[in-house]
Design a protein around this motif. Structure first.
Motif, PDB file in Angstrom:
ATOM      1  N   ALA A 282      -1.576  17.016 -35.063  1.00 47.43           N
ATOM      2  CA  ALA A 282      -1.172  18.242 -34.326  1.00 47.43           C
ATOM      3  C   ALA A 282      -1.760  18.272 -33.167  1.00 47.43           C
ATOM      4  O   ALA A 282      -1.346  19.111 -32.222  1.00 47.43           O
ATOM      5  CB  ALA A 282      -1.635  19.450 -35.234  1.00 47.43           C
TER       6      ALA A 282
ATOM      7  N   GLN B 285       1.460  23.674 -27.168  1.00 52.17           N
ATOM      8  CA  GLN B 285       0.159  24.095 -27.775  1.00 52.17           C
ATOM      9  C   GLN B 285       0.372  25.546 -27.163  1.00 52.17           C
ATOM     10  O   GLN B 285       0.533  26.022 -26.151  1.00 52.17           O
ATOM     11  CB  GLN B 285      -1.033  23.427 -27.098  1.00 52.17           C
TER      12      GLN B 285
ATOM     13  N   LYS C  80      -3.014  33.255 -28.970  1.00 52.43           N
ATOM     14  CA  LYS C  80      -3.969  33.059 -30.709  1.00 52.43           C
ATOM     15  C   LYS C  80      -4.611  34.000 -30.719  1.00 52.43           C
ATOM     16  O   LYS C  80      -4.581  34.591 -31.780  1.00 52.43           O
ATOM     17  CB  LYS C  80      -4.379  31.469 -30.476  1.00 52.43           C
TER      18      LYS C  80
ATOM     19  N   TYR D 263      -3.168  19.126 -39.240  1.00 53.47           N
ATOM     20  CA  TYR D 263      -3.879  19.856 -38.166  1.00 53.47           C
ATOM     21  C   TYR D 263      -5.318  19.274 -39.070  1.00 53.47           C
ATOM     22  O   TYR D 263      -6.083  19.745 -38.174  1.00 53.47           O
ATOM     23  CB  TYR D 263      -3.760  21.225 -38.519  1.00 53.47           C
ATOM     24  N   CYS D 264      -5.288  18.645 -39.963  1.00 50.90           N
ATOM     25  CA  CYS D 264      -6.918  18.478 -40.703  1.00 50.90           C
ATOM     26  C   CYS D 264      -7.341  17.127 -40.588  1.00 50.90           C
ATOM     27  O   CYS D 264      -6.656  16.519 -40.832  1.00 50.90           O
ATOM     28  CB  CYS D 264      -6.517  19.009 -42.167  1.00 50.90           C
TER      29      CYS D 264
ATOM     30  N   ILE E 228      -3.099  29.869 -40.878  1.00 53.96           N
ATOM     31  CA  ILE E 228      -3.515  29.431 -39.442  1.00 53.96           C
ATOM     32  C   ILE E 228      -2.564  30.102 -38.447  1.00 53.96           C
ATOM     33  O   ILE E 228      -1.320  29.866 -38.642  1.00 53.96           O
ATOM     34  CB  ILE E 228      -3.648  27.710 -39.558  1.00 53.96           C
TER      35      ILE E 228
ATOM     36  N   PHE F 185      -0.233  27.675 -34.366  1.00 51.83           N
ATOM     37  CA  PHE F 185      -0.078  26.295 -34.645  1.00 51.83           C
ATOM     38  C   PHE F 185       0.744  25.797 -33.291  1.00 51.83           C
ATOM     39  O   PHE F 185       1.735  26.614 -32.940  1.00 51.83           O
ATOM     40  CB  PHE F 185       0.496  25.982 -36.018  1.00 51.83           C
TER      41      PHE F 185
ATOM     42  N   GLN G 114      -0.971  29.099 -45.204  1.00 47.77           N
ATOM     43  CA  GLN G 114      -1.376  28.768 -43.929  1.00 47.77           C
ATOM     44  C   GLN G 114      -0.169  28.999 -42.723  1.00 47.77           C
ATOM     45  O   GLN G 114      -0.606  29.212 -41.704  1.00 47.77           O
ATOM     46  CB  GLN G 114      -1.194  27.016 -43.877  1.00 47.77           C
TER      47      GLN G 114
ATOM     48  N   TYR H   3      -5.563  28.410 -34.787  1.00 47.54           N
ATOM     49  CA  TYR H   3      -5.505  26.951 -34.914  1.00 47.54           C
ATOM     50  C   TYR H   3      -6.521  26.283 -33.701  1.00 47.54           C
ATOM     51  O   TYR H   3      -6.551  26.863 -32.690  1.00 47.54           O
ATOM     52  CB  TYR H   3      -4.183  26.650 -34.549  1.00 47.54           C
ATOM     53  N   SER H   4      -7.364  25.418 -34.391  1.00 50.32           N
ATOM     54  CA  SER H   4      -8.120  24.666 -33.569  1.00 50.32           C
ATOM     55  C   SER H   4      -7.739  23.043 -33.453  1.00 50.32           C
ATOM     56  O   SER H   4      -7.538  22.570 -34.472  1.00 50.32           O
ATOM     57  CB  SER H   4      -9.465  24.751 -34.264  1.00 50.32           C
TER      58      SER H   4
ATOM     59  N   THR I  34     -13.160  22.628 -37.371  1.00 48.90           N
ATOM     60  CA  THR I  34     -12.585  22.955 -36.222  1.00 48.90           C
ATOM     61  C   THR I  34     -13.517  22.150 -35.075  1.00 48.90           C
ATOM     62  O   THR I  34     -14.460  22.113 -35.171  1.00 48.90           O
ATOM     63  CB  THR I  34     -12.858  24.512 -36.010  1.00 48.90           C
TER      64      THR I  34
ATOM     65  N   MET J 244       3.324  21.354 -40.181  1.00 50.09           N
ATOM     66  CA  MET J 244       2.009  21.127 -40.630  1.00 50.09           C
ATOM     67  C   MET J 244       1.771  19.965 -41.579  1.00 50.09           C
ATOM     68  O   MET J 244       0.793  19.690 -42.215  1.00 50.09           O
ATOM     69  CB  MET J 244       1.416  22.384 -41.141  1.00 50.09           C
TER      70      MET J 244
END
Length: 433
Positions: A340, A346, A352, A159-160, A301, A304, A261, A332-333, A50, A271
């Motif tokens: 993402a 967003q 969030k 997202y990763c 998560i 998102f 997730q 989500y970060s 993150t 995702m």
């Protein structure tokens, strides 16, 4: 004699890698000191899952510099792999490694003691092809032993950042896994936890039909092993052969961590997860049918990009139906460099935060319901830590058990679970197992 301090952020894989590096320094005569002490060398093993991990990594690097301006600061891990120039720009940094070449960290630190400038050994991780096998020279100060058997990931969830910081799949050889496990058991450990970045993909790079089942079989017959546990893996990678082994082998923990997730098909597709809600639900039904009594935990998560209130409500309802033993909730970060991060819609930080709170409340209720099912039963508990007369440990289904009876950390006892207590249950000892 030189002193070295370690600071570790992030996952169990990072913790294992820090312990391996600690052993390398001890082998060369260094003394390990707490990271809050003044040391000759500081090794910061960073995390980049993150944006908070990045920020925390920078803060801890700077703090080490303030503790001793003359110290050699060596930075390794995912953040330094992803952003080496940012790391090198921090005052006091002398050695920068990424997520490989850690086996030579002592050599690089000692070069930095003799040379001016910054030693930068961050290479193109996407070219890595072999598992970096660093044996443990010193035993970790825990009762459960984590054993890293796999590196790299090729899932590329949108997202990763991890596939870009850890590179392609690399697996530890079966011989090495067995040797390291034997060493851990010879030093008194009762439980071994297999860990990796993409654990379920173990063996795919060997092109020889070797799988996670074979890795488990490499250690299950070792004298002294009482429990083998798997860390996080994907539900779609659970083979019938592995499930049969978990069901029937008395040493295999009946606990699986299977990240969901999101509980919305639309969000799962964004995702780049490789299943639908229906497929995940059917997989869980199959797991529970083949391994009765298995405890299943998960990751979710929240917030998102594009997740609407109705999608979140849909997720809440779906998660509740899946009857998880434990749910880990993460907001989500955005990670620069991932798809993402540039997606439209967003979700606001306030939304969030609100959704995290609501899901955490559900998670607490689900955990409590899971624990209640075991009240009145007798379970094998591996005790770990003792504080103020209370010792706690884990069952093979990952229930945290507390007792004020006189027990030895590192030993397994039969315990009758009597009442809910803290984040788990309170129990009384029946006998040492």
């Amino acid at each position: 004699m030189s002193t070295v301090a370690f600071i570790t952020l992030g996952c169990k894989v990072n913790q294992y890698e820090t312990e391996a590096m600690e052993g390398l320094f001890k082998k060369q005569g260094y003394t390990i000191v707490p990271h809050t002490d003044k040391a000759d060398v500081y090794v910061i093993n960073t995390c980049s899952v993150t944006s908070f991990g990045d920020k925390k990594s920078r803060q801890l690097i700077r703090r080490a510099g303030r503790l001793n301006k003359k110290a050699i600061i060596a930075v390794t891990g995912c953040y330094s792999q992803a952003a080496p120039e940012q790391v090198k720009a921090i005052e006091g940094v002398r050695v920068v490694l990424g997520t490989r070449d850690r086996g030579r960290i002592v050599e690089y630190v000692e070069r930095a003691m003799q040379e001016a400038g910054i030693i930068d050994r961050v290479g193109d991780i996407m070219q890595a092809r072999e598992f970096e096998d660093i044996p443990l020279y010193e035993m970790p100060a825990r009762t459960r032993a984590f054993l890293k058997i796999q590196e790299g990931c090729t899932n590329f969830c949108s997202y990763c950042i991890i596939p870009f910081t850890r590179g392609p799949l690399r697996s530890r050889s079966l011989d090495s896994i067995r040797q390291e496990a034997k060493k851990l058991l010879d030093n008194g450990f009762k439980e071994i936890v297999f860990t990796g970045i993409h654990l379920g993909a173990y063996g795919k790079d060997f092109n020889a039909g070797i799988t996670l089942y074979d890795a488990a079989m490499a250690v299950l017959d070792l004298p002294g092993l009482r429990r083998l546990r798997l860390s996080s893996l994907e539900s779609i990678e659970l083979s019938p052969q592995l499930l049969e082994l978990i069901k029937n082998h008395p040493k295999f923990a009946h606990h699986l961590h299977l990240p969901l997730q999101a509980g919305s098909d639309e969000v799962l597709e964004k995702m780049n997860r490789h299943y639908t809600r229906r497929e995940f639900s059917e997989l869980l039904e199959e797991v529970r049918e083949k391994v009765p009594g298995v405890a299943i935990s998960t990751d979710i998560i929240v917030g998102f990009p594009g997740e609407t209130e109705s999608m979140f409500a849909e997720s809440l309802d779906f998660i509740k139906k899946l009857d998880f033993a434990r749910v880990h909730v993460f907001p989500y970060s955005p990670r620069i460099g991932t798809p993402a991060a540039s997606m439209p819609e967003q979700v606001s930080e306030q939304d969030k935060k609100d959704r995290v709170h609501r899901l955490q409340k559900l998670a607490e209720e689900m955990a409590e319901n899971f624990h209640k099912k075991y009240l009145g039963t007798v379970q094998n508990v591996l005790f770990e830590t003792k504080e103020k007369g209370i010792t706690d440990g884990l069952t093979d289904t990952y229930i945290r058990v507390y007792t004020d009876d006189d027990v030895l950390p590192g030993e397994i006892y039969k315990v009758k679970l009597e009442k809910l207590y803290n984040d788990g249950v309170y129990g009384k000892i029946n006998e040492c197992n």
